[in-house]
Design a protein around this motif. Structure first.
Motif, PDB file in Angstrom:
ATOM      1  N   TRP A  97      28.241  76.545  71.509  1.00 58.34           N
ATOM      2  CA  TRP A  97      28.130  75.068  71.850  1.00 58.34           C
ATOM      3  C   TRP A  97      27.946  74.203  70.247  1.00 58.34           C
ATOM      4  CZ3 TRP A  97      30.297  73.921  76.126  1.00 58.34           C
ATOM      5  CH2 TRP A  97      30.186  74.592  77.235  1.00 58.34           C
ATOM      6  N   SER A  98      27.438  74.984  69.468  1.00 59.56           N
ATOM      7  CA  SER A  98      27.101  74.337  68.082  1.00 59.56           C
ATOM      8  C   SER A  98      28.262  74.734  67.156  1.00 59.56           C
ATOM      9  CB  SER A  98      25.798  74.822  67.583  1.00 59.56           C
ATOM     10  OG  SER A  98      25.574  76.318  67.712  1.00 59.56           O
ATOM     11  N   ASP A  99      28.805  75.848  67.636  1.00 63.22           N
ATOM     12  CA  ASP A  99      30.046  76.251  66.386  1.00 63.22           C
ATOM     13  C   ASP A  99      31.271  76.782  67.390  1.00 63.22           C
ATOM     14  OD1 ASP A  99      31.726  77.051  64.529  1.00 63.22           O
ATOM     15  OD2 ASP A  99      30.495  78.927  63.737  1.00 63.22           O
ATOM     16  N   LEU A 100      32.024  75.740  67.715  1.00 66.97           N
ATOM     17  CA  LEU A 100      33.141  75.878  68.524  1.00 66.97           C
ATOM     18  C   LEU A 100      34.279  76.759  68.167  1.00 66.97           C
ATOM     19  CD1 LEU A 100      33.666  72.333  70.083  1.00 66.97           C
ATOM     20  CD2 LEU A 100      32.273  74.070  70.921  1.00 66.97           C
ATOM     21  N   SER A 101      34.144  76.834  66.670  1.00 66.31           N
ATOM     22  CA  SER A 101      35.114  77.869  66.124  1.00 66.31           C
ATOM     23  C   SER A 101      34.956  79.383  66.320  1.00 66.31           C
ATOM     24  CB  SER A 101      35.045  77.755  64.546  1.00 66.31           C
ATOM     25  OG  SER A 101      33.928  78.179  64.150  1.00 66.31           O
ATOM     26  N   ARG A 102      33.727  79.848  67.139  1.00 65.37           N
ATOM     27  CA  ARG A 102      33.372  81.124  67.271  1.00 65.37           C
ATOM     28  C   ARG A 102      33.909  81.325  68.801  1.00 65.37           C
ATOM     29  NH1 ARG A 102      28.385  81.744  67.756  1.00 65.37           N
ATOM     30  NH2 ARG A 102      28.407  84.075  67.446  1.00 65.37           N
ATOM     31  N   ALA A 103      34.848  80.820  69.065  1.00 64.09           N
ATOM     32  CA  ALA A 103      35.402  81.115  70.716  1.00 64.09           C
ATOM     33  C   ALA A 103      35.747  82.219  70.736  1.00 64.09           C
ATOM     34  CB  ALA A 103      36.430  79.949  71.020  1.00 64.09           C
ATOM     35  N   ASP A 104      36.322  83.006  69.645  1.00 61.05           N
ATOM     36  CA  ASP A 104      36.734  84.401  69.723  1.00 61.05           C
ATOM     37  C   ASP A 104      35.919  85.451  70.327  1.00 61.05           C
ATOM     38  OD1 ASP A 104      35.582  83.935  67.237  1.00 61.05           O
ATOM     39  OD2 ASP A 104      36.531  85.538  66.451  1.00 61.05           O
ATOM     40  N   VAL A 105      34.549  85.148  69.885  1.00 61.28           N
ATOM     41  CA  VAL A 105      33.357  85.701  70.379  1.00 61.28           C
ATOM     42  C   VAL A 105      33.302  86.028  71.858  1.00 61.28           C
ATOM     43  CG1 VAL A 105      30.935  86.399  70.097  1.00 61.28           C
ATOM     44  CG2 VAL A 105      32.101  85.636  68.201  1.00 61.28           C
ATOM     45  N   VAL A 106      33.648  84.528  72.721  1.00 64.72           N
ATOM     46  CA  VAL A 106      33.495  84.763  74.084  1.00 64.72           C
ATOM     47  C   VAL A 106      34.605  85.374  74.612  1.00 64.72           C
ATOM     48  CG1 VAL A 106      33.612  83.098  75.848  1.00 64.72           C
ATOM     49  CG2 VAL A 106      32.242  82.468  73.973  1.00 64.72           C
ATOM     50  N   GLU A 107      36.056  85.193  73.926  1.00 64.03           N
ATOM     51  CA  GLU A 107      37.301  85.714  74.298  1.00 64.03           C
ATOM     52  C   GLU A 107      36.960  87.347  74.409  1.00 64.03           C
ATOM     53  OE1 GLU A 107      40.576  84.387  74.491  1.00 64.03           O
ATOM     54  OE2 GLU A 107      40.207  82.425  73.684  1.00 64.03           O
ATOM     55  N   ASN A 108      36.176  87.813  73.473  1.00 62.70           N
ATOM     56  CA  ASN A 108      35.847  89.333  73.381  1.00 62.70           C
ATOM     57  C   ASN A 108      34.903  89.736  74.654  1.00 62.70           C
ATOM     58  OD1 ASN A 108      37.547  89.651  71.113  1.00 62.70           O
ATOM     59  ND2 ASN A 108      35.591  89.429  69.691  1.00 62.70           N
ATOM     60  N   GLN A 109      34.190  88.880  74.976  1.00 59.41           N
ATOM     61  CA  GLN A 109      33.285  89.140  76.193  1.00 59.41           C
ATOM     62  C   GLN A 109      34.037  89.026  77.609  1.00 59.41           C
ATOM     63  OE1 GLN A 109      29.864  89.763  76.017  1.00 59.41           O
ATOM     64  NE2 GLN A 109      30.079  90.188  73.944  1.00 59.41           N
ATOM     65  N   ILE A 110      35.038  88.201  77.419  1.00 58.58           N
ATOM     66  CA  ILE A 110      36.118  87.856  78.629  1.00 58.58           C
ATOM     67  C   ILE A 110      36.634  89.324  78.750  1.00 58.58           C
ATOM     68  CG2 ILE A 110      37.935  86.875  79.625  1.00 58.58           C
ATOM     69  CD1 ILE A 110      36.587  84.115  78.480  1.00 58.58           C
ATOM     70  N   ALA A 111      37.306  89.698  77.610  1.00 58.95           N
ATOM     71  CA  ALA A 111      38.226  91.032  77.659  1.00 58.95           C
ATOM     72  C   ALA A 111      37.423  92.238  77.974  1.00 58.95           C
ATOM     73  CB  ALA A 111      38.787  91.171  76.124  1.00 58.95           C
ATOM     74  N   ALA A 112      36.050  92.111  77.680  1.00 61.67           N
ATOM     75  CA  ALA A 112      35.257  93.354  78.008  1.00 61.67           C
ATOM     76  C   ALA A 112      34.851  93.435  79.579  1.00 61.67           C
ATOM     77  CB  ALA A 112      34.099  93.334  77.372  1.00 61.67           C
ATOM     78  N   LEU A 113      34.928  91.998  79.978  1.00 64.44           N
ATOM     79  CA  LEU A 113      34.361  91.850  81.529  1.00 64.44           C
ATOM     80  C   LEU A 113      35.825  92.235  82.131  1.00 64.44           C
ATOM     81  CD1 LEU A 113      32.469  91.055  83.799  1.00 64.44           C
ATOM     82  CD2 LEU A 113      33.315  88.734  83.303  1.00 64.44           C
ATOM     83  N   GLY A 114      36.729  92.000  81.830  1.00 59.72           N
ATOM     84  CA  GLY A 114      38.007  92.111  82.195  1.00 59.72           C
ATOM     85  C   GLY A 114      38.227  93.699  82.604  1.00 59.72           C
ATOM     86  N   ALA A 115      38.058  94.289  81.447  1.00 60.61           N
ATOM     87  CA  ALA A 115      38.083  95.710  81.353  1.00 60.61           C
ATOM     88  C   ALA A 115      37.084  96.532  82.304  1.00 60.61           C
ATOM     89  CB  ALA A 115      37.899  96.060  79.991  1.00 60.61           C
ATOM     90  N   ALA A 116      35.888  95.866  82.255  1.00 65.54           N
ATOM     91  CA  ALA A 116      35.009  96.551  83.409  1.00 65.54           C
ATOM     92  C   ALA A 116      35.446  96.149  84.706  1.00 65.54           C
ATOM     93  CB  ALA A 116      33.765  96.015  83.238  1.00 65.54           C
ATOM     94  N   TRP A 117      35.801  95.063  85.121  1.00 59.74           N
ATOM     95  CA  TRP A 117      36.541  94.686  86.385  1.00 59.74           C
ATOM     96  C   TRP A 117      37.355  95.548  86.688  1.00 59.74           C
ATOM     97  CZ3 TRP A 117      34.854  91.170  89.990  1.00 59.74           C
ATOM     98  CH2 TRP A 117      35.535  90.709  90.864  1.00 59.74           C
ATOM     99  N   SER A 118      38.563  95.927  85.995  1.00 57.40           N
ATOM    100  CA  SER A 118      39.635  96.840  86.300  1.00 57.40           C
ATOM    101  C   SER A 118      39.310  98.117  86.395  1.00 57.40           C
ATOM    102  CB  SER A 118      40.576  96.912  85.169  1.00 57.40           C
ATOM    103  OG  SER A 118      41.091  95.415  84.953  1.00 57.40           O
ATOM    104  N   ALA A 119      38.252  98.584  85.715  1.00 57.21           N
ATOM    105  CA  ALA A 119      37.693 100.156  85.981  1.00 57.21           C
ATOM    106  C   ALA A 119      36.769 100.443  87.056  1.00 57.21           C
ATOM    107  CB  ALA A 119      37.162 100.737  84.537  1.00 57.21           C
ATOM    108  N   THR A 120      36.050  99.266  87.448  1.00 59.10           N
ATOM    109  CA  THR A 120      34.795  99.558  88.446  1.00 59.10           C
ATOM    110  C   THR A 120      35.455 100.297  89.695  1.00 59.10           C
ATOM    111  OG1 THR A 120      33.078  98.434  89.496  1.00 59.10           O
ATOM    112  CG2 THR A 120      34.989  97.179  89.840  1.00 59.10           C
TER     113      THR A 120
END
Length: 175
Positions: A97-120
């Motif tokens: 929220w204090s540095d919106l330019s770091r959205a890619d860090v969240v995108e990486n978290q989303i990708a990791a969650l998606g991979a874990a969801w797919s593999a569970t």
């Protein structure tokens, strides 16, 4: 029942009740609450109490946003409620929220969650808010949250065996 189910809908649409119904035949569900502690909020306490009162006494509870290890480990079915709060708390923890330019860090978290969801190997049901159908938010932070929520919902939906939409207490399949 499909192994991976995403239930989408608006606020107070009946998503959580629909998720609980899907898992009603399992005696040992682990309910994963992502909302965190909002100590001192009577409104939040009342909402939590309603959720707790509906759940069978045999269901477990864990309060966390650390979903990847849960999805990666064997165990009982998971009911994740909800991905919207997961995203909000993840953005808080990463100070996006204090540095919106770091959205890619969240995108990486989303990708990791998606991979874990797919593999569970677990049965898993997740609840998430559909927030992208309204007006475009006026401020950049809220626009970013809305955009990331759309990416998160899309990632999980496309990795799911079943996606459902709940509106006014009715649940419809998304095909």
């Amino acid at each position: 029942m499909p192994d991976r189910t995403l239930i989408l809908g608006g606020a107070r649409s009946g998503k959580s009740v629909a998720a609980e119904r899907l898992l009603a035949d399992f005696p040992d569900v682990l309910y994963v609450a992502t909302g965190g502690d909002d100590s001192g909020s009577d409104e939040w306490a009342a909402r939590v109490a309603k959720h707790q009162a509906r759940r069978p006494a045999t269901w477990g509870l864990i309060e966390t946003v650390d979903l990847v290890p849960l999805l990666a480990s064997p165990g009982p079915p998971l009911l994740i409620d909800c991905l919207t709060l997961w995203l909000s708390r993840t953005m808080d923890a990463l100070q996006i929220w204090s540095d919106l330019s770091r959205a890619d860090v969240v995108e990486n978290q989303i990708a990791a969650l998606g991979a874990a969801w797919s593999a569970t190997t677990r049965h898993v049901v997740a609840v998430s808010n559909d927030i992208g159908a309204g007006v475009v938010p006026a401020d950049p932070g809220t626009r970013l949250f809305r955009d990331l929520m759309g990416r998160l919902n899309t990632t999980i939906s496309l990795a799911s065996d079943q996606a459902l939409y709940t509106i006014a207490g009715r649940t419809l399949p998304l095909t």
